[in-house]
Design a protein around this motif. Structure first.
Motif, PDB file in Angstrom:
ATOM      1  N   LEU A   1       1.251  -7.471  -9.881  1.00 10.31           N
ATOM      2  CA  LEU A   1       1.124  -8.798  -9.298  1.00 10.31           C
ATOM      3  C   LEU A   1       2.377  -9.486  -7.951  1.00 10.31           C
ATOM      4  O   LEU A   1       1.808  -9.783  -7.256  1.00 10.31           O
ATOM      5  CB  LEU A   1       1.790 -10.361 -10.682  1.00 10.31           C
ATOM      6  N   PRO A   2       3.251  -8.086  -8.325  1.00  8.10           N
ATOM      7  CA  PRO A   2       3.780  -8.434  -7.070  1.00  8.10           C
ATOM      8  C   PRO A   2       3.154  -7.939  -5.898  1.00  8.10           C
ATOM      9  O   PRO A   2       3.039  -8.480  -4.403  1.00  8.10           O
ATOM     10  CB  PRO A   2       5.473  -7.544  -7.300  1.00  8.10           C
ATOM     11  N   ALA A   3       2.305  -6.333  -6.261  1.00 12.70           N
ATOM     12  CA  ALA A   3       1.983  -6.260  -5.059  1.00 12.70           C
ATOM     13  C   ALA A   3       0.266  -6.989  -4.801  1.00 12.70           C
ATOM     14  O   ALA A   3       0.156  -7.339  -3.185  1.00 12.70           O
ATOM     15  CB  ALA A   3       0.982  -4.996  -5.659  1.00 12.70           C
ATOM     16  N   TYR A   4      -0.094  -7.963  -5.292  1.00 13.39           N
ATOM     17  CA  TYR A   4      -1.074  -9.069  -4.908  1.00 13.39           C
ATOM     18  C   TYR A   4      -0.032 -10.321  -4.210  1.00 13.39           C
ATOM     19  O   TYR A   4      -0.813 -10.845  -3.419  1.00 13.39           O
ATOM     20  CB  TYR A   4      -1.469  -9.701  -6.461  1.00 13.39           C
ATOM     21  N   LEU A   5       0.620 -10.651  -4.689  1.00 15.59           N
ATOM     22  CA  LEU A   5       1.398 -11.326  -3.701  1.00 15.59           C
ATOM     23  C   LEU A   5       1.672 -11.620  -2.826  1.00 15.59           C
ATOM     24  O   LEU A   5       1.783 -11.859  -1.551  1.00 15.59           O
ATOM     25  CB  LEU A   5       2.932 -11.553  -4.465  1.00 15.59           C
ATOM     26  N   LEU A   6       2.437  -9.897  -2.136  1.00 15.91           N
ATOM     27  CA  LEU A   6       2.366  -8.666  -1.110  1.00 15.91           C
ATOM     28  C   LEU A   6       1.018  -8.854  -0.671  1.00 15.91           C
ATOM     29  O   LEU A   6       1.713  -9.326   1.058  1.00 15.91           O
ATOM     30  CB  LEU A   6       3.569  -7.852  -0.854  1.00 15.91           C
ATOM     31  N   LEU A   7       0.250  -8.847  -1.080  1.00 18.45           N
ATOM     32  CA  LEU A   7      -1.175  -8.621   0.065  1.00 18.45           C
ATOM     33  C   LEU A   7      -1.606 -10.190  -0.111  1.00 18.45           C
ATOM     34  O   LEU A   7      -2.869 -10.191   1.130  1.00 18.45           O
ATOM     35  CB  LEU A   7      -2.324  -8.329  -0.687  1.00 18.45           C
ATOM     36  N   LEU A   8      -1.196 -11.054  -0.135  1.00 21.72           N
ATOM     37  CA  LEU A   8      -1.884 -12.224  -0.884  1.00 21.72           C
ATOM     38  C   LEU A   8      -2.369 -12.600   0.781  1.00 21.72           C
ATOM     39  O   LEU A   8      -3.300 -13.273   1.107  1.00 21.72           O
ATOM     40  CB  LEU A   8      -1.358 -13.033  -0.975  1.00 21.72           C
TER      41      LEU A   8
ATOM     42  N   PHE B   1       0.509  -1.131  -0.278  1.00 20.51           N
ATOM     43  CA  PHE B   1      -0.251  -0.046   0.844  1.00 20.51           C
ATOM     44  C   PHE B   1       0.691   1.699   0.055  1.00 20.51           C
ATOM     45  O   PHE B   1       0.646   2.325  -0.638  1.00 20.51           O
ATOM     46  CB  PHE B   1      -0.995  -0.335   1.040  1.00 20.51           C
ATOM     47  N   ALA B   2       2.028   1.242   0.764  1.00 20.68           N
ATOM     48  CA  ALA B   2       2.915   2.196   0.686  1.00 20.68           C
ATOM     49  C   ALA B   2       3.443   2.833  -0.720  1.00 20.68           C
ATOM     50  O   ALA B   2       3.898   3.858  -1.067  1.00 20.68           O
ATOM     51  CB  ALA B   2       4.152   2.320   1.976  1.00 20.68           C
ATOM     52  N   ARG B   3       4.380   1.651  -1.649  1.00 15.29           N
ATOM     53  CA  ARG B   3       5.090   1.657  -2.472  1.00 15.29           C
ATOM     54  C   ARG B   3       4.889   1.704  -3.721  1.00 15.29           C
ATOM     55  O   ARG B   3       5.974   1.477  -4.453  1.00 15.29           O
ATOM     56  CB  ARG B   3       6.483   0.835  -1.755  1.00 15.29           C
ATOM     57  N   LEU B   4       3.544   0.926  -4.046  1.00 19.07           N
ATOM     58  CA  LEU B   4       3.351   0.152  -4.649  1.00 19.07           C
ATOM     59  C   LEU B   4       2.123   0.239  -5.512  1.00 19.07           C
ATOM     60  O   LEU B   4       1.238   0.497  -5.219  1.00 19.07           O
ATOM     61  CB  LEU B   4       3.763  -1.463  -4.806  1.00 19.07           C
TER      62      LEU B   4
ATOM     63  N   GLY C   1      -2.826  -2.640  12.135  1.00 15.12           N
ATOM     64  CA  GLY C   1      -1.294  -3.232  11.910  1.00 15.12           C
ATOM     65  C   GLY C   1      -0.517  -2.574   9.851  1.00 15.12           C
ATOM     66  O   GLY C   1      -0.190  -1.903   9.602  1.00 15.12           O
ATOM     67  N   THR C   2      -1.675  -3.510   9.284  1.00 17.58           N
ATOM     68  CA  THR C   2      -0.955  -3.048   8.141  1.00 17.58           C
ATOM     69  C   THR C   2      -1.263  -1.269   7.618  1.00 17.58           C
ATOM     70  O   THR C   2      -0.690  -0.418   7.155  1.00 17.58           O
ATOM     71  CB  THR C   2      -2.167  -3.620   7.076  1.00 17.58           C
TER      72      THR C   2
END
Lengths: 289, 316
Positions: B33-40, A109-112, A165-166
């Motif tokens: 995709l990278p963001a989705y993987l981090l949020l998963l 959320f912060a950087r992407l 926390g997020t």
């Protein structure tokens, strides 16, 4: 962040000097004394010998012959070391998984930039408003279906993700200058490496604030573990204390109840008295966001 | 809370202008995709225990499940109407409303008083803040254990010190007319110090120059409170009111330990009713219907208050 610094430092603010009529202050002092009475009674009653009888129980003046018998009795009746262990295990387990989930999601959320960011953000926001405590019925059914009824994992699982926390980590990560990340990027650091070596070390205050809020709330949690746990040896402190109180109340052993209560709340209270400022600023953060 | 984008989406610059809409979508998803993987990891747990739970409550409310093994029967809105017709549910709702108003107003009022009195920081005020904040940290179950003795008839702390002054010694937790107020005292004791923190933080935002000017103009403490401080604290009031309302519906540990909803349902609160239906009567349908109604009421309330807050902050 700047806001709660003012809670501890006496900056020359006009508001501070002028808004306190003497009567209000006197009242507050009175309330503070009243607020402490249950704690005072707990300590005095813990140290009072049972031989002084039930009529002396309410006396706030300490007994002249203090005793540790009540603590010994409470220790024997309730399985407190086991309860401690269970609660510690639950709080640590929840916190460790949360650290992973909130770091990754907070970074996203912060950087992407990604498709559907606003929508997903609102999905997270919804958790804050949904009051998870109310969802005990469907969650208990789910935990049972997953075969996790009467397990400590079952107690922990609903809290593995934390919207609060997020958001906290998102805010912390946003405050970190992008130049630092760019430098690491040039050195060929991957995404996870950048999070691990740049963002996490620079956000430790936010992690500790979150840890305080998370541990305090799960240390005190009662209803959910009461529903998930069935075996006496898996009870956390709160559930253990409630069973203990119900047992001892039948025998009118108020000194023992006071001792048991003291044992349950002492660890968190002592930690608080040592890290007062940290605790208070964390609690304010939890509200301000 | 706004989502300020640090940079344009990478796809916006990399995708050639003549590409198909579908291709653009695919490229955008690939870049995401990278963001989705981090949020998963977070999304999996949120899906299971928050959104999924919402959906399951909704479905469960439509079915009758009285025992764990009994056949499940679709009953439509029967559970909802059964809950609404159940006097112990409506009683719990009324109790909860009385409890919410009766705990929120005193604890918020006290919190404001404490914050105003302790806004200056020195050794004395810090000690007082700690004293008032201590109840926040202890489990409600532990608070209940202490208050069980405080409310004990005849020999308890309250009767020992104050009850003797009354013409009749009240049975604090045993009298249906008093019990709800007795458990409200615990809640006020436990929460006032918490709300105090938000008012203390809110007071930091009161503009110094305005206060200074008011002082020079000869505005007394009451005038300054009425016309400067209270208006400045409005967002804090709203926020604390929301928290206090949520607390009133979600904090029921003291009901479990002290009264079990009694005497004669006098201290039954909505969440305790839900627990009773699910765990004691195995009536998942009714428990879900009650949960659904409560969730709807709470969400409407919080949405409304956040909207008010947003309007107020955005407005002139």
């Amino acid at each position: 962040m700047k806001l709660f610094k003012g809670l501890f430092e006496d900056a020359p603010l006009a508001t501070r000097r002028e808004i306190t009529p003497k009567l209000g202050f006197a009242l507050t002092v009175l309330f503070a004394i009243v607020w402490l009475i249950p704690f005072l009674w707990m300590v005095v009653a813990t140290l009072r010998p049972a031989s002084e009888g039930i009529n002396a129980m309410a006396e706030l003046m300490p007994s002249v012959k203090p005793t540790l018998d009540n603590i010994g009795d409470a220790w024997e009746i309730g399985d407190f070391p086991r309860y401690f262990l269970n609660t510690t295990f639950i709080c640590t387990g929840i916190l460790l998984v949360q650290f992973v989930t909130i770091t990754l999601a907070g970074f996203a959320f912060a950087r992407l930039a990604f498709a559907g960011k606003t929508l997903i953000f609102y999905l997270f926001l919804m958790q804050l408003m949904l009051v998870p405590v109310l969802l005990i019925v469907p969650n208990l059914r789910l935990v049972a279906q997953l075969g996790l009824y009467d397990t400590l994992t079952g107690v922990m699982m609903p809290f593995f993700a934390s919207a609060f926390g997020t958001f906290l980590m998102r805010q912390a990560f946003e405050a970190i200058p992008t130049e630092l990340e760019d430098a690491a990027l040039i050195d060929g650091a991957g995404l996870l490496q950048r999070i691990r070596h740049i963002y996490v070390p620079l956000s430790l205050p936010s992690f500790s604030a979150f840890a305080i809020i998370s541990v305090t709330s799960h240390w005190n949690d009662f209803l959910w573990p009461l529903m998930v746990i069935n075996s006496p040896d898996k009870r956390p402190l709160t559930v253990g204390l409630s069973v203990f109180t119900a047992t001892a109340e039948g025998t009118q052993a108020w000194g023992t109840i006071a001792a048991g209560t003291l044992m349950v709340i002492a660890p968190l209270l002592i930690t608080f008295l040592i890290f007062q400022k940290r605790f208070i600023s964390s609690f304010v953060t939890s509200g301000i966001k | 809370m706004s989502l300020a984008e640090p940079a344009a989406l990478p796809v916006a610059t990399s995708a050639p202008p003549r590409r198909h809409a579908l291709g653009r979508l695919a490229a955008s998803l690939k870049a995401s995709l990278p963001a989705y993987l981090l949020l998963l990891p977070s999304l999996v747990f949120l899906a299971l225990f928050t959104y999924g739970a919402m959906g399951r409550v909704f479905v469960d409310a439509l079915y009758q499940r009285t025992t764990p093994k009994a056949p499940v029967r679709f009953v439509g809105l029967d559970n909802i109407s059964a809950v609404l017709a159940d006097p112990s549910f409506t009683g719990a709702v009324v109790n909860n409303l009385v409890y919410a108003v009766g705990t929120a107003i005193p604890s918020i009022g006290l919190a404001l008083l404490f914050a105003l009195a302790l806004s200056r920081t020195n050794a004395v005020t810090s000690a007082l803040r700690v004293a008032l904040f201590l109840p926040v940290l202890i489990p409600m179950v532990a608070a209940s254990a202490l208050f069980l003795f405080i409310f004990l008839p005849n020999v308890g702390l309250l009767d020992y010190y104050i009850g003797r002054l009354l013409p009749v010694l009240p049975n604090w937790l045993g009298d249906p007319d008093i019990a709800l107020y007795a458990i409200m005292i615990i809640t006020i004791w436990k929460n006032a110090g918490y709300y105090m923190l938000f008012f203390l933080a809110g007071l930091q935002a009161v503009p110094e120059d305005v206060m200074e000017a008011a002082h020079l103009d000869g505005a007394g403490p009451f005038m300054r409170l009425r016309y400067i401080i209270l208006p400045e604290l409005r967002p804090t009031f709203l926020f604390v009111t929301v928290i206090a309302t949520l607390n009133a519906v979600t904090q029921v540990d003291h009901v479990f330990v002290m009264t079990k909803g009694g005497p004669s349902n006098a201290t039954n609160l909505v969440l305790f009713y839900i627990y009773q239906q699910a765990v004691e009567h195995y009536d998942i349908g009714k428990a879900s219907a009650a949960t659904l109604l409560t969730l709807a009421a709470l969400m409407a309330l919080t949405a409304l208050s956040f909207r008010t807050l947003a309007n107020r902050e955005g407005g002139p």
